[in-house]
Structures are given as structure tokens and as C-alpha cells.
Motif scaffolding. Structure first.
Motif, mmCIF file in Angstrom:
data_model
loop_
_atom_site.group_PDB
_atom_site.id
_atom_site.type_symbol
_atom_site.label_atom_id
_atom_site.label_comp_id
_atom_site.label_asym_id
_atom_site.label_seq_id
_atom_site.Cartn_x
_atom_site.Cartn_y
_atom_site.Cartn_z
ATOM 1 N N GLN A 155 0.826 -1.260 0.036
ATOM 2 C CA GLN A 155 0.148 -0.035 -0.170
ATOM 3 C C GLN A 155 0.763 1.277 0.040
ATOM 4 O O GLN A 155 0.451 2.367 -0.789
ATOM 5 N N GLU A 156 1.973 1.281 0.634
ATOM 6 C CA GLU A 156 2.816 2.366 0.841
ATOM 7 C C GLU A 156 3.418 2.666 -0.625
ATOM 8 O O GLU A 156 3.639 3.778 -1.126
ATOM 9 N N MET A 157 4.009 1.615 -1.322
ATOM 10 C CA MET A 157 4.496 1.707 -2.600
ATOM 11 C C MET A 157 3.241 2.333 -3.654
ATOM 12 O O MET A 157 3.364 3.047 -4.285
ATOM 13 N N ASN A 158 2.136 1.581 -3.407
ATOM 14 C CA ASN A 158 1.054 1.940 -4.465
ATOM 15 C C ASN A 158 0.499 3.333 -4.194
ATOM 16 O O ASN A 158 0.126 4.089 -5.117
ATOM 17 N N ALA A 159 0.702 4.017 -3.092
ATOM 18 C CA ALA A 159 0.402 5.435 -2.620
ATOM 19 C C ALA A 159 1.099 6.214 -3.694
ATOM 20 O O ALA A 159 0.635 7.374 -3.967
ATOM 21 N N VAL A 160 2.496 5.891 -3.817
ATOM 22 C CA VAL A 160 3.542 6.669 -4.712
ATOM 23 C C VAL A 160 2.971 6.416 -6.067
ATOM 24 O O VAL A 160 2.963 7.481 -6.903
ATOM 25 N N TRP A 161 2.917 5.168 -6.530
ATOM 26 C CA TRP A 161 2.481 4.932 -7.851
ATOM 27 C C TRP A 161 1.305 5.724 -8.217
ATOM 28 O O TRP A 161 1.377 6.168 -9.451
ATOM 29 N N ASP A 162 0.254 5.365 -7.710
ATOM 30 C CA ASP A 162 -1.053 5.997 -8.034
ATOM 31 C C ASP A 162 -0.797 7.576 -8.225
ATOM 32 O O ASP A 162 -1.694 8.198 -8.968
ATOM 33 N N GLY A 163 -0.131 8.162 -7.351
ATOM 34 C CA GLY A 163 0.071 9.661 -7.759
ATOM 35 C C GLY A 163 1.045 10.000 -8.958
ATOM 36 O O GLY A 163 0.926 11.224 -9.340
ATOM 37 N N TRP A 164 1.681 8.894 -9.304
ATOM 38 C CA TRP A 164 2.674 9.282 -10.477
ATOM 39 C C TRP A 164 2.077 8.811 -11.835
ATOM 40 O O TRP A 164 2.284 9.565 -12.854
ATOM 41 N N VAL A 165 1.394 7.545 -11.670
ATOM 42 C CA VAL A 165 0.932 6.987 -13.109
ATOM 43 C C VAL A 165 0.003 7.933 -13.682
ATOM 44 O O VAL A 165 -0.699 8.773 -13.252
ATOM 45 N N SER A 166 0.144 7.973 -15.029
ATOM 46 C CA SER A 166 -0.732 8.996 -16.090
ATOM 47 C C SER A 166 -2.242 8.236 -15.825
ATOM 48 O O SER A 166 -2.539 7.265 -16.349
#
Length: 116
Positions: free
Chosen positions: A76-87
Motif C-alpha cells: 500500500q505504501e508503494m501504491n500510494a506513490v505509484w497512484d500519484g505518479w501514473v498517468s
């Protein structure tokens, strides 16, 4: 069809372009090694942005992503960053795998493929 390679070393290239497809090697957080999953993921995604730009593309053209994390508890920690970055609207096919990485200071590694 030509093949272009960027940041090529004796073992691997960081970026390989074949036709209209861009392949990135697995990227780890060289500038945030040993830090939190959040900081490592941020550093990795910044590096990916730079590699994609070097190849003439960007994250809106991602085709696939494979994410390796050392502990699924940090998913979830990784996903929080990914979700804010991905187009938005351009999310790639993706897999996340728990794995032991090559060096203990790294807790995340991301490998992507993109269209040009």
C-alpha cells in the motif's frame, strides 16, 4: 529495424529501444537506498521519467510494469506513490511480486516497457 541502447555497461543497458518499443531495465533507488519504501519509490519513478524522456517517450505511453518489493506489507505504501505518479487513464498492465532483491538496501525495483 534498428536497436538503440542507452547507459550501456558490460552486463546490461538501462534503456533499449527497438522500433517503437522502449524497454527499461529494473530500476532501484540509487539516490534513496536504505530509505523508506515511499522515498525509494519516488526516486525510482523520477529515474524512470528520465529514462523514458531519453528514449523519446513518457509515462502516458507505458505498456507494462513489473514491480518487485521485498515485503508485501509495504504494498500500500508503494501504491500510494505509484497512484500519484501514473498517468490517469493510461495505466499499464502491471504485476507486483514479493522478491529478495540484489542488495539489502533496496526494497523496491520497478521495470517498465513503453511505446514511443
Amino acid at each position: 529495424m534498428s536497436i538503440q541502447r542507452f547507459e550501456t555497461g558490460p552486463r546490461m543497458s538501462q534503456v533499449v529501444v527497438h522500433g517503437n518499443t522502449v524497454y527499461l531495465a529494473g530500476v532501484v533507488a540509487n539516490n534513496a537506498a536504505g530509505e523508506s519504501v515511499t522515498k525509494q519509490t519516488q526516486d525510482i519513478l523520477k529515474t524512470i521519467d528520465g529514462h523514458l524522456a531519453k528514449a523519446g517517450t513518457d509515462k502516458s505511453k507505458l505498456l507494462s510494469a513489473t514491480i518487485y518489493i521485498t515485503d508485501m506489507k509495504t504494498f500500500q505504501e508503494m501504491n500510494a506513490v505509484w497512484d500519484g505518479w501514473v498517468s490517469p487513464g493510461n495505466t499499464p498492465a502491471r504485476a507486483t511480486v514479493e522478491a529478495k532483491l540484489a542488495a539489502p538496501q533496496y526494497t523496491v525495483e520497478i521495470m517498465v516497457t513503453a511505446a514511443k
